[in-house]
Every structure is written in C-alpha cells, then in structure tokens.
Design a protein around this motif. Structure first.
Motif, PDB file in Angstrom:
ATOM      1  N   ARG A   9      38.951  26.967  49.209  1.00 32.98           N
ATOM      2  CA  ARG A   9      37.726  27.571  47.961  1.00 32.98           C
ATOM      3  C   ARG A   9      36.993  28.372  49.443  1.00 32.98           C
ATOM      4  O   ARG A   9      36.537  29.401  48.550  1.00 32.98           O
ATOM      5  CB  ARG A   9      38.262  27.231  47.000  1.00 32.98           C
ATOM      6  N   TYR A  35      44.286  40.564  50.301  1.00 29.63           N
ATOM      7  CA  TYR A  35      42.767  41.878  50.104  1.00 29.63           C
ATOM      8  C   TYR A  35      42.082  40.958  50.998  1.00 29.63           C
ATOM      9  O   TYR A  35      41.735  39.900  49.932  1.00 29.63           O
ATOM     10  CB  TYR A  35      42.757  41.805  48.044  1.00 29.63           C
ATOM     11  N   GLN A  37      37.675  41.734  49.989  1.00 30.28           N
ATOM     12  CA  GLN A  37      36.943  42.110  48.739  1.00 30.28           C
ATOM     13  C   GLN A  37      35.771  41.821  49.030  1.00 30.28           C
ATOM     14  O   GLN A  37      34.482  41.057  49.346  1.00 30.28           O
ATOM     15  CB  GLN A  37      37.086  41.971  47.628  1.00 30.28           C
ATOM     16  N   LEU A  43      37.514  46.037  46.604  1.00 28.11           N
ATOM     17  CA  LEU A  43      38.499  45.764  47.195  1.00 28.11           C
ATOM     18  C   LEU A  43      40.018  46.146  48.594  1.00 28.11           C
ATOM     19  O   LEU A  43      40.625  47.344  47.370  1.00 28.11           O
ATOM     20  CB  LEU A  43      39.341  45.016  46.134  1.00 28.11           C
ATOM     21  N   LEU A  88      36.216  37.739  50.314  1.00 30.55           N
ATOM     22  CA  LEU A  88      36.144  37.193  50.011  1.00 30.55           C
ATOM     23  C   LEU A  88      37.597  37.850  49.403  1.00 30.55           C
ATOM     24  O   LEU A  88      38.055  38.523  49.658  1.00 30.55           O
ATOM     25  CB  LEU A  88      36.090  37.054  47.573  1.00 30.55           C
ATOM     26  N   LEU A  90      41.920  37.148  48.947  1.00 26.64           N
ATOM     27  CA  LEU A  90      42.085  37.574  47.622  1.00 26.64           C
ATOM     28  C   LEU A  90      43.974  37.420  48.794  1.00 26.64           C
ATOM     29  O   LEU A  90      44.603  38.884  48.989  1.00 26.64           O
ATOM     30  CB  LEU A  90      42.410  38.616  46.504  1.00 26.64           C
ATOM     31  N   SER A 108      42.367  32.755  42.923  1.00 24.51           N
ATOM     32  CA  SER A 108      41.348  32.826  43.065  1.00 24.51           C
ATOM     33  C   SER A 108      40.058  32.750  44.120  1.00 24.51           C
ATOM     34  O   SER A 108      38.789  33.616  44.149  1.00 24.51           O
ATOM     35  CB  SER A 108      40.341  31.161  42.844  1.00 24.51           C
TER      36      SER A 108
ATOM     37  N   SER B  41      33.175  36.604  41.481  1.00 21.42           N
ATOM     38  CA  SER B  41      34.209  35.615  41.827  1.00 21.42           C
ATOM     39  C   SER B  41      35.120  34.234  41.448  1.00 21.42           C
ATOM     40  O   SER B  41      36.383  33.721  42.227  1.00 21.42           O
ATOM     41  CB  SER B  41      33.053  34.123  42.070  1.00 21.42           C
ATOM     42  N   GLN B  42      36.382  35.822  40.353  1.00 18.22           N
ATOM     43  CA  GLN B  42      37.616  35.297  40.513  1.00 18.22           C
ATOM     44  C   GLN B  42      38.510  36.256  40.847  1.00 18.22           C
ATOM     45  O   GLN B  42      38.422  37.706  41.322  1.00 18.22           O
ATOM     46  CB  GLN B  42      37.714  34.848  39.478  1.00 18.22           C
ATOM     47  N   GLY B  43      40.071  36.088  40.623  1.00 22.07           N
ATOM     48  CA  GLY B  43      40.420  36.673  41.376  1.00 22.07           C
ATOM     49  C   GLY B  43      40.956  37.782  40.495  1.00 22.07           C
ATOM     50  O   GLY B  43      40.974  37.927  38.989  1.00 22.07           O
ATOM     51  N   LEU B 100      47.782  48.730  45.063  1.00 19.85           N
ATOM     52  CA  LEU B 100      46.912  49.094  44.612  1.00 19.85           C
ATOM     53  C   LEU B 100      45.213  49.183  44.700  1.00 19.85           C
ATOM     54  O   LEU B 100      44.791  48.469  45.463  1.00 19.85           O
ATOM     55  CB  LEU B 100      46.234  48.036  42.967  1.00 19.85           C
ATOM     56  N   PHE B 102      41.293  49.418  44.398  1.00 21.73           N
ATOM     57  CA  PHE B 102      40.222  49.128  42.925  1.00 21.73           C
ATOM     58  C   PHE B 102      39.016  49.536  43.813  1.00 21.73           C
ATOM     59  O   PHE B 102      38.788  48.983  44.399  1.00 21.73           O
ATOM     60  CB  PHE B 102      40.289  47.404  42.554  1.00 21.73           C
TER      61      PHE B 102
END
Lengths: 115, 112
Positions: A9, A35, A37, A43, A88, A90, A108, B41-43, B100, B102
């Motif tokens: 994490r 991805y 971010q 992203l 981050l 993903l 997550s 902080s989440q997907g 995609l 974003f």
C-alpha cells in the motif's frame, strides 16, 4: 467477490533504486491496466495487459515495465527511480458489459515516495 | 476521445440532491459517457455510464441531453460519504476503456 488487490500500500525508496508493484485483479477478469496519478498530471495510463500480453502502452519511458502472469496477476516495475516517480500507482481490471461498454474496477493503489 | 468540461468544485447540503454537470460538445455517436468518483487516496470507483438514454442505478442517475452534448449526474440524497472528486469521461466503446483520461473533475463537498 474480492476486489482488485494491490500490494504494498505504501513504499519508500531512494533515487536510483528499482521497485516492483503487484496487482491481483478480480477473479475472472483478464485485462489489467496500470495508471500513475500525481497532483500535477492527474491520472495517466501506463500500460494494459490481456492474457499475459501487453496490448496497449502509454507514453512513459522504458524504465516503466510490466508483465502479467497466467493467473492474470500483474506486476509493474520501475527501474532507476527518479524523484518525479513519486506518485499513486493504480491498477484496474475491466469487465466488458456486452454492449460495447466496460466497467473498470480500481485497486486502492500503491503510494510510492522516492527520496 | 471527446474532451469534457466540468466545474472545478460544487457544494451540496447533506440529504439534498447533488447535480453535477458535464459538457462534452464534441462527443461522437459511438462514444459512451462514464462517471467515476475518487475519494481521497483511494482508487476511482465506477458510478454509471450511458450512451443515449438516461440511466439509473443504485448509486445515481445519469441524464444525457438529446443532442448528447452534455450530461448531468444526479446523486438523489447526498451523504457526507459522497464527498469526492467526480470525473466525467467520454470514451469509445469496444475495449478502449483502459485509456480513460481522467481530467481534473469536480470536487463535490457535501456539508452537514
């Protein structure tokens, strides 16, 4: 059904090191995409794997690589880490809805900090 | 894929409907409109999608104008847990969702 699982994490590395991130998609999903971010860039798509083959690739340098195993689990690797790789990361697995539409399920994420 | 325009932020009172607009004036006939949201902080989490008709599911409703140049996501009874960034995305059907894009989305803040 379990969701998309990403490990670890959180991760802290130093410049020049390499890192491997792991993603387990939802059972039965064969497509996994990755991805990056960041606050500044949003992203951005890295690459997509389907049935162990890289099917699509975004616009990232060769230091970013990935692979997918026969059980659909995927890993991404970043070599020679740079400060700008802090982000981050993903992964998502996808479900085709049979109408041409698809649904992405995201994990997550792994928060990578490069010092 | 068509570009989308969303307001950067919106506020909504808890229990009220939240109506989030999205402009996609260059959408083509076979492009879908998707909505995702991301809590800090989440997907991102899928909410709903549509092609031409209005759609409703357990999370939200999607209203697409007849000319398909804009849409509105409706959260009928917003709760504090709906505070998130909401992304409106337009993408071609048939296996293109991996790419995609974003944008900045709309930060929806639900206030008590």
């Amino acid at each position: 059904k379990a969701g998309v699982t990403q490990t670890p994490r959180y991760l802290i590395k130093t410049r020049g090191q390499q890192v491997t991130l792991s993603c387990s998609p939802i059972s039965g999903h064969r497509s996994v995409s990755w991805y990056q971010q960041t606050p500044g860039q949003g992203l951005q798509f890295l690459f997509e794997y389907f049935s162990e083959t890289q099917r699509n690739k975004g616009n990232f340098p060769g230091r970013f690589s990935g692979r997918q195993f026969s059980n659909s689990r995927s890993e991404m690797n970043v070599s020679t880490l740079e400060l700008g790789d802090s982000a981050l990361y993903l992964c998502a697995s996808s479900l085709a809805l049979g109408t041409g539409a698809e649904k992405l399920f995201f994990g997550s994420g792994t928060q990578l900090s490069v010092l | 894929d068509a570009k989308t325009t969303q307001p950067p932020s919106m506020d909504c009172a808890e229990g009220r409907a939240a109506n989030l607009p999205c402009n996609h004036s260059t959408i083509s006939g076979n492009e879908y409109v998707y909505w995702y949201r991301q809590i800090h902080s989440q997907g991102p989490q899928y909410i709903i999608h549509g092609l031409k008709n209005n759609e409703t599911n357990e999370m939200a409703s999607l209203i697409i104008t007849e000319d398909r140049k804009s849409s509105t996501l409706i959260l009928p009874h917003a709760t504090l847990r709906d505070t998130a960034v909401y992304y409106c995305i337009v993408v071609l059907g048939g296996g293109s969702n991996y790419k995609l894009t974003f944008g900045k989305g709309t930060l929806l803040t639900v206030n008590p």
